[in-house]
Design a protein around this motif. Sequence first.
Motif: not given
Length: 83
Positions: A42-54, A7-16
């Motif tokens: 883009x900020x939403x995408x960055x936060x999703x990527x940060x959550x995935x990485x964490x 879900x986080x990966x999808x939200x990141x890609x969709x927001x980008x």
Amino acid sequence: MRHPYRKLVQMELISLLFACIIGFSALIAGYIIIVFLSIYLVVLSLFCDAMILMYTRHSVEGGKQAVRGAMLFVFTTYFIFQL
């Protein structure tokens, strides 16, 4: 097998994707407020990527992404109020 953070990966890609589409159309139309909307996506995408990485035990990289997203959010909000 599904990715545990699908879900986080999808939200990141969709927001980008939406950020690219909205940003490009806003630049053509000349509406600056819609450009800010694309920056927020883009900020939403960055936060999703940060959550995935964490969540995947890359906390240093996730922290960097979170700080980048927070700084971009603050600066974009500041610029909106300066209009």
